[in-house]
Write a protein that holds these residues in place. Structure first.
Motif, PDB file in Angstrom:
ATOM      1  N   TYR A  99       0.843  -1.185   0.000  1.00 51.94           N
ATOM      2  CA  TYR A  99       0.000   0.000   0.000  1.00 51.94           C
ATOM      3  C   TYR A  99       0.879   1.236   0.000  1.00 51.94           C
ATOM      4  O   TYR A  99       1.820   1.341   0.774  1.00 51.94           O
ATOM      5  N   GLU A 100       0.574   2.164  -0.889  1.00 51.33           N
ATOM      6  CA  GLU A 100       1.270   3.443  -0.937  1.00 51.33           C
ATOM      7  C   GLU A 100       0.299   4.511  -0.457  1.00 51.33           C
ATOM      8  O   GLU A 100      -0.859   4.524  -0.855  1.00 51.33           O
ATOM      9  N   ASN A 101       0.760   5.375   0.423  1.00 50.80           N
ATOM     10  CA  ASN A 101      -0.107   6.419   0.981  1.00 50.80           C
ATOM     11  C   ASN A 101      -0.699   7.282  -0.124  1.00 50.80           C
ATOM     12  O   ASN A 101      -0.017   7.665  -1.069  1.00 50.80           O
ATOM     13  N   LYS A 102      -1.975   7.589   0.030  1.00 50.74           N
ATOM     14  CA  LYS A 102      -2.703   8.410  -0.940  1.00 50.74           C
ATOM     15  C   LYS A 102      -2.976   9.784  -0.346  1.00 50.74           C
ATOM     16  O   LYS A 102      -3.251   9.907   0.841  1.00 50.74           O
ATOM     17  N   THR A 103      -2.918  10.809  -1.182  1.00 46.82           N
ATOM     18  CA  THR A 103      -3.188  12.163  -0.704  1.00 46.82           C
ATOM     19  C   THR A 103      -4.330  12.824  -1.470  1.00 46.82           C
ATOM     20  O   THR A 103      -4.944  13.755  -0.966  1.00 46.82           O
ATOM     21  N   LYS A 104      -4.613  12.357  -2.672  1.00 48.22           N
ATOM     22  CA  LYS A 104      -5.702  12.942  -3.451  1.00 48.22           C
ATOM     23  C   LYS A 104      -7.024  12.359  -2.974  1.00 48.22           C
ATOM     24  O   LYS A 104      -7.121  11.171  -2.655  1.00 48.22           O
ATOM     25  N   VAL A 105      -8.055  13.198  -2.919  1.00 42.27           N
ATOM     26  CA  VAL A 105      -9.366  12.774  -2.436  1.00 42.27           C
ATOM     27  C   VAL A 105      -9.936  11.662  -3.316  1.00 42.27           C
ATOM     28  O   VAL A 105     -10.511  10.696  -2.815  1.00 42.27           O
ATOM     29  N   SER A 106      -9.752  11.753  -4.614  1.00 43.95           N
ATOM     30  CA  SER A 106     -10.292  10.714  -5.501  1.00 43.95           C
ATOM     31  C   SER A 106      -9.631   9.361  -5.234  1.00 43.95           C
ATOM     32  O   SER A 106     -10.281   8.325  -5.336  1.00 43.95           O
ATOM     33  N   ASP A 107      -8.348   9.365  -4.877  1.00 47.84           N
ATOM     34  CA  ASP A 107      -7.674   8.111  -4.534  1.00 47.84           C
ATOM     35  C   ASP A 107      -8.177   7.563  -3.203  1.00 47.84           C
ATOM     36  O   ASP A 107      -8.304   6.351  -3.021  1.00 47.84           O
ATOM     37  N   LEU A 108      -8.451   8.459  -2.255  1.00 42.79           N
ATOM     38  CA  LEU A 108      -8.918   8.019  -0.943  1.00 42.79           C
ATOM     39  C   LEU A 108     -10.312   7.412  -1.005  1.00 42.79           C
ATOM     40  O   LEU A 108     -10.636   6.519  -0.239  1.00 42.79           O
ATOM     41  N   LEU A 109     -11.145   7.894  -1.915  1.00 48.23           N
ATOM     42  CA  LEU A 109     -12.516   7.392  -2.024  1.00 48.23           C
ATOM     43  C   LEU A 109     -12.633   6.158  -2.910  1.00 48.23           C
ATOM     44  O   LEU A 109     -13.700   5.552  -2.972  1.00 48.23           O
ATOM     45  N   ASN A 110     -11.583   5.783  -3.564  1.00 49.90           N
ATOM     46  CA  ASN A 110     -11.603   4.617  -4.435  1.00 49.90           C
ATOM     47  C   ASN A 110     -11.691   3.338  -3.596  1.00 49.90           C
ATOM     48  O   ASN A 110     -10.821   3.063  -2.768  1.00 49.90           O
ATOM     49  N   PRO A 111     -12.735   2.512  -3.777  1.00 45.79           N
ATOM     50  CA  PRO A 111     -12.905   1.306  -2.961  1.00 45.79           C
ATOM     51  C   PRO A 111     -11.785   0.281  -3.170  1.00 45.79           C
ATOM     52  O   PRO A 111     -11.468  -0.480  -2.262  1.00 45.79           O
ATOM     53  N   ILE A 112     -11.164   0.277  -4.325  1.00 48.02           N
ATOM     54  CA  ILE A 112     -10.058  -0.666  -4.556  1.00 48.02           C
ATOM     55  C   ILE A 112      -8.872  -0.294  -3.670  1.00 48.02           C
ATOM     56  O   ILE A 112      -8.236  -1.166  -3.071  1.00 48.02           O
ATOM     57  N   ASN A 113      -8.568   0.996  -3.572  1.00 44.54           N
ATOM     58  CA  ASN A 113      -7.486   1.434  -2.688  1.00 44.54           C
ATOM     59  C   ASN A 113      -7.788   1.106  -1.230  1.00 44.54           C
ATOM     60  O   ASN A 113      -6.902   0.727  -0.470  1.00 44.54           O
ATOM     61  N   PHE A 114      -9.069   1.251  -0.840  1.00 42.60           N
ATOM     62  CA  PHE A 114      -9.444   0.895   0.530  1.00 42.60           C
ATOM     63  C   PHE A 114      -9.237  -0.599   0.767  1.00 42.60           C
ATOM     64  O   PHE A 114      -8.708  -1.006   1.805  1.00 42.60           O
ATOM     65  N   PHE A 115      -9.638  -1.420  -0.182  1.00 37.07           N
ATOM     66  CA  PHE A 115      -9.475  -2.867  -0.050  1.00 37.07           C
ATOM     67  C   PHE A 115      -7.990  -3.244   0.072  1.00 37.07           C
ATOM     68  O   PHE A 115      -7.618  -4.057   0.920  1.00 37.07           O
ATOM     69  N   ILE A 116      -7.143  -2.652  -0.762  1.00 41.05           N
ATOM     70  CA  ILE A 116      -5.702  -2.933  -0.692  1.00 41.05           C
ATOM     71  C   ILE A 116      -5.149  -2.507   0.672  1.00 41.05           C
ATOM     72  O   ILE A 116      -4.397  -3.244   1.307  1.00 41.05           O
ATOM     73  N   TRP A 117      -5.550  -1.327   1.153  1.00 37.02           N
ATOM     74  CA  TRP A 117      -5.109  -0.880   2.465  1.00 37.02           C
ATOM     75  C   TRP A 117      -5.551  -1.856   3.554  1.00 37.02           C
ATOM     76  O   TRP A 117      -4.772  -2.212   4.441  1.00 37.02           O
ATOM     77  N   LEU A 118      -6.809  -2.303   3.465  1.00 37.04           N
ATOM     78  CA  LEU A 118      -7.345  -3.221   4.462  1.00 37.04           C
ATOM     79  C   LEU A 118      -6.591  -4.550   4.473  1.00 37.04           C
ATOM     80  O   LEU A 118      -6.206  -5.053   5.532  1.00 37.04           O
ATOM     81  N   VAL A 119      -6.329  -5.107   3.308  1.00 35.73           N
ATOM     82  CA  VAL A 119      -5.610  -6.387   3.222  1.00 35.73           C
ATOM     83  C   VAL A 119      -4.183  -6.232   3.740  1.00 35.73           C
ATOM     84  O   VAL A 119      -3.703  -7.061   4.513  1.00 35.73           O
ATOM     85  N   VAL A 120      -3.499  -5.175   3.344  1.00 38.22           N
ATOM     86  CA  VAL A 120      -2.119  -4.960   3.787  1.00 38.22           C
ATOM     87  C   VAL A 120      -2.085  -4.750   5.302  1.00 38.22           C
ATOM     88  O   VAL A 120      -1.182  -5.231   5.983  1.00 38.22           O
ATOM     89  N   SER A 121      -3.069  -4.068   5.841  1.00 33.13           N
ATOM     90  CA  SER A 121      -3.107  -3.819   7.282  1.00 33.13           C
ATOM     91  C   SER A 121      -3.339  -5.093   8.087  1.00 33.13           C
ATOM     92  O   SER A 121      -2.802  -5.249   9.173  1.00 33.13           O
ATOM     93  N   PHE A 122      -4.120  -6.024   7.559  1.00 32.40           N
ATOM     94  CA  PHE A 122      -4.469  -7.225   8.296  1.00 32.40           C
ATOM     95  C   PHE A 122      -3.663  -8.458   7.917  1.00 32.40           C
ATOM     96  O   PHE A 122      -3.798  -9.484   8.578  1.00 32.40           O
ATOM     97  N   LYS A 123      -2.843  -8.408   6.905  1.00 29.62           N
ATOM     98  CA  LYS A 123      -2.182  -9.632   6.448  1.00 29.62           C
ATOM     99  C   LYS A 123      -1.192 -10.195   7.461  1.00 29.62           C
ATOM    100  O   LYS A 123      -0.954 -11.388   7.479  1.00 29.62           O
ATOM    101  N   ASP A 124      -0.619  -9.358   8.331  1.00 29.41           N
ATOM    102  CA  ASP A 124       0.312  -9.856   9.335  1.00 29.41           C
ATOM    103  C   ASP A 124      -0.394 -10.531  10.499  1.00 29.41           C
ATOM    104  O   ASP A 124       0.229 -11.274  11.243  1.00 29.41           O
ATOM    105  N   ILE A 125      -1.664 -10.268  10.655  1.00 26.01           N
ATOM    106  CA  ILE A 125      -2.410 -10.882  11.755  1.00 26.01           C
ATOM    107  C   ILE A 125      -2.682 -12.351  11.476  1.00 26.01           C
ATOM    108  O   ILE A 125      -2.637 -13.183  12.368  1.00 26.01           O
ATOM    109  N   PHE A 126      -2.938 -12.674  10.247  1.00 21.98           N
ATOM    110  CA  PHE A 126      -3.325 -14.049   9.907  1.00 21.98           C
ATOM    111  C   PHE A 126      -2.176 -14.788   9.380  1.00 21.98           C
ATOM    112  O   PHE A 126      -1.390 -15.128   9.039  1.00 21.98           O
TER     113      PHE A 126
END
Length: 129
Positions: free
Chosen positions: A102-129
Motif C-alpha cells: 500500500y502506498e499512501n494516498k493524498t488525493k481525495v479521488s484516490d482516498l474514495l476509491n474502494p479498490i485502494n481501501f481494499f488494498i489498504w485493508l488487506v495490507v493492514s491485516f495480512k500480518d495478523i493471519f
C-alpha cells in the motif's frame, strides 16, 4: 516452539544488550558488559502471550528479559540460531495477498476509491493471519 520447550531453569543464556539497553539500569548494563552470560532462575508471562525469563547476572543480581532479548546457548556455549519464520500456506491467494503493498494516498479521488481501501485493508491485516 516456545522458549519453554528449549531451555530449563539453570541453563545459561546470553543477553543481547542492544535489544534491551534502553530499559536497563546502569548497574545492570555494567554487569552485562562484564559477562553477557546469565543463568535462568525463573520464567514469567510478559504480556499475556509472551514468556520472559529472570536471569541471574554476573554480579549476582536478578533481572528479567523478554525472550527475544536473549540468545540460547547449546552444550558447547555456541549461540543457537532462532527460527522466526512460521509455516506458511503456499497457495495462489496467500502468495498474491502477501505481495500487495500500500502506498499512501493524498488525493481525495484516490482516498474514495474502494479498490485502494481494499488494498489498504488487506495490507493492514495480512500480518495478523
Amino acid at each position: 516452539m516456545s522458549i519453554l520447550d528449549k531451555v530449563k531453569i539453570g541453563n545459561s543464556v546470553q543477553v543481547n544488550l542492544q535489544l534491551s539497553k534502553d530499559r536497563l539500569t546502569k548497574e545492570t548494563i555494567d554487569a552485562i558488559n562484564v559477562s553477557s552470560l546469565g543463568k535462568i532462575s525463573d520464567f514469567r508471562i510478559t504480556d499475556g502471550k509472551g514468556i520472559g525469563v529472570i536471569l541471574q547476572l554476573s554480579n549476582g543480581k536478578e533481572q528479567w528479559f523478554f525472550e527475544d532479548e536473549i540468545d540460547l546457548l547449546d552444550e558447547n556455549g555456541n549461540v543457537i540460531k532462532k527460527n522466526n519464520y512460521k509455516k506458511e500456506n503456499s497457495n495462489f491467494i496467500y502468495d498474491f495477498l502477501r505481495g500487495l503493498n500500500y502506498e499512501n494516498k493524498t488525493k481525495v479521488s484516490d482516498l474514495l476509491n474502494p479498490i485502494n481501501f481494499f488494498i489498504w485493508l488487506v495490507v493492514s491485516f495480512k500480518d495478523i493471519f
